[in-house]
Design a protein around this motif. Structure first.
Motif, PDB file in Angstrom:
ATOM      1  N   GLN A 180    -115.807 -28.359 -78.730  1.00  0.00           N
ATOM      2  CA  GLN A 180    -115.493 -27.124 -78.687  1.00  0.00           C
ATOM      3  C   GLN A 180    -113.824 -26.875 -78.817  1.00  0.00           C
ATOM      4  OE1 GLN A 180    -116.997 -24.513 -75.535  1.00  0.00           O
ATOM      5  NE2 GLN A 180    -116.372 -22.740 -76.799  1.00  0.00           N
TER       6      GLN A 180
ATOM      7  N   GLN B  26    -112.978 -19.710 -87.026  1.00  0.00           N
ATOM      8  CA  GLN B  26    -112.760 -18.451 -86.413  1.00  0.00           C
ATOM      9  C   GLN B  26    -113.371 -18.706 -84.579  1.00  0.00           C
ATOM     10  OE1 GLN B  26    -115.523 -15.489 -88.147  1.00  0.00           O
ATOM     11  NE2 GLN B  26    -114.012 -15.353 -89.923  1.00  0.00           N
ATOM     12  N   PRO B  27    -112.205 -18.354 -83.873  1.00  0.00           N
ATOM     13  CA  PRO B  27    -112.552 -18.527 -82.464  1.00  0.00           C
ATOM     14  C   PRO B  27    -113.932 -18.113 -81.823  1.00  0.00           C
ATOM     15  CG  PRO B  27    -110.335 -17.798 -82.752  1.00  0.00           C
ATOM     16  CD  PRO B  27    -111.061 -17.628 -84.111  1.00  0.00           C
ATOM     17  N   GLU B  28    -114.296 -16.715 -82.301  1.00  0.00           N
ATOM     18  CA  GLU B  28    -115.627 -16.244 -81.906  1.00  0.00           C
ATOM     19  C   GLU B  28    -116.911 -16.824 -82.501  1.00  0.00           C
ATOM     20  OE1 GLU B  28    -113.934 -14.131 -84.526  1.00  0.00           O
ATOM     21  OE2 GLU B  28    -112.346 -14.195 -82.744  1.00  0.00           O
ATOM     22  N   ARG B  29    -116.887 -17.275 -83.597  1.00  0.00           N
ATOM     23  CA  ARG B  29    -117.742 -18.232 -83.995  1.00  0.00           C
ATOM     24  C   ARG B  29    -117.916 -19.586 -83.463  1.00  0.00           C
ATOM     25  NH1 ARG B  29    -118.897 -17.699 -90.393  1.00  0.00           N
ATOM     26  NH2 ARG B  29    -120.938 -18.112 -89.796  1.00  0.00           N
TER      27      ARG B  29
ATOM     28  N   ALA C 242    -116.909 -20.241 -80.346  1.00  0.00           N
ATOM     29  CA  ALA C 242    -117.563 -19.940 -79.015  1.00  0.00           C
ATOM     30  C   ALA C 242    -119.173 -19.722 -79.066  1.00  0.00           C
ATOM     31  CB  ALA C 242    -116.684 -18.958 -78.680  1.00  0.00           C
ATOM     32  N   ASP C 243    -119.506 -18.863 -79.862  1.00  0.00           N
ATOM     33  CA  ASP C 243    -120.756 -18.300 -79.872  1.00  0.00           C
ATOM     34  C   ASP C 243    -121.581 -19.896 -80.402  1.00  0.00           C
ATOM     35  OD1 ASP C 243    -120.368 -15.931 -79.759  1.00  0.00           O
ATOM     36  OD2 ASP C 243    -120.224 -15.327 -81.911  1.00  0.00           O
ATOM     37  N   TYR C 244    -121.512 -20.524 -81.272  1.00  0.00           N
ATOM     38  CA  TYR C 244    -122.106 -21.749 -81.524  1.00  0.00           C
ATOM     39  C   TYR C 244    -122.331 -22.724 -80.443  1.00  0.00           C
ATOM     40  CZ  TYR C 244    -123.395 -26.312 -83.236  1.00  0.00           C
ATOM     41  OH  TYR C 244    -123.856 -27.326 -83.713  1.00  0.00           O
TER      42      TYR C 244
ATOM     43  N   THR D 100    -121.689 -21.901 -77.142  1.00  0.00           N
ATOM     44  CA  THR D 100    -122.506 -21.286 -76.047  1.00  0.00           C
ATOM     45  C   THR D 100    -124.132 -21.560 -76.373  1.00  0.00           C
ATOM     46  OG1 THR D 100    -120.718 -19.742 -75.812  1.00  0.00           O
ATOM     47  CG2 THR D 100    -122.850 -19.087 -74.978  1.00  0.00           C
ATOM     48  N   HIS D 101    -124.316 -21.468 -77.626  1.00  0.00           N
ATOM     49  CA  HIS D 101    -125.870 -21.310 -77.954  1.00  0.00           C
ATOM     50  C   HIS D 101    -126.263 -22.923 -77.608  1.00  0.00           C
ATOM     51  CE1 HIS D 101    -129.569 -20.890 -79.889  1.00  0.00           C
ATOM     52  NE2 HIS D 101    -129.115 -21.771 -80.829  1.00  0.00           N
TER      53      HIS D 101
ATOM     54  N   GLU E 226    -111.388 -25.630 -81.392  1.00  0.00           N
ATOM     55  CA  GLU E 226    -110.548 -24.425 -81.105  1.00  0.00           C
ATOM     56  C   GLU E 226    -109.090 -24.239 -81.397  1.00  0.00           C
ATOM     57  OE1 GLU E 226    -111.606 -23.624 -76.999  1.00  0.00           O
ATOM     58  OE2 GLU E 226    -113.266 -22.246 -77.467  1.00  0.00           O
TER      59      GLU E 226
END
Length: 128
Positions: A43, A53-56, A58-60, A62-63, A47
């Motif tokens: 991660q 994209q930072p949000e995507r 992070a989402d990936y 995190t999941h 980053e």
């Protein structure tokens, strides 16, 4: 004629098998922790790259980390249940497939399909 049949393998809980299961669960937990460490590393690496994209990202991650946390919780629950079980209890270890031979005139009932192998300390002690 030959057909495929499912066979349940059960393990009789002994001090030895209980110790082996605890070791197995601890190893599984260590493996999951290593995966989490690797995911954190990946991660941070992603980053730093600007093409993601930072949000995507992070989402990936995190999941993925949540999936592993759930696995770890399940293993912890199994370890707690193992502590509660009495020695001599039968634990469903796995399910295998075997080939059985059937012929015209064979009795077609539950007993032909409901097979269980019972193992104690690595030795088959009963076939039901």
């Amino acid at each position: 004629m030959e057909i495929i049949q499912k066979v349940v393998v059960k393990q009789v809980l002994t001090e030895t098998s209980k110790h082996e299961l605890i070791e197995y669960y601890n190893e599984q937990k260590r493996q999951i922790e290593q995966e989490c460490d690797q995911l954190h590393f990946e991660q941070k690496k992603m980053e730093r790259k600007s093409k993601f994209q930072p949000e995507r990202v992070a989402d990936y991650f995190t999941h993925e980390l949540e999936i592993r946390r759930e696995k770890k919780k399940l293993i912890q629950f199994q370890m707690e249940q193992l502590e509660v079980l009495e020695l001599g209890s039968e634990i469903r270890e796995r399910e295998l497939e075997t080939i059985i031979d059937i012929q015209v005139g064979d009795k077609w009932d539950k007993s032909i399909f409901d097979k269980t192998i019972v193992v104690k300390n690595g030795i088959i002690v009963e076939i039901r």
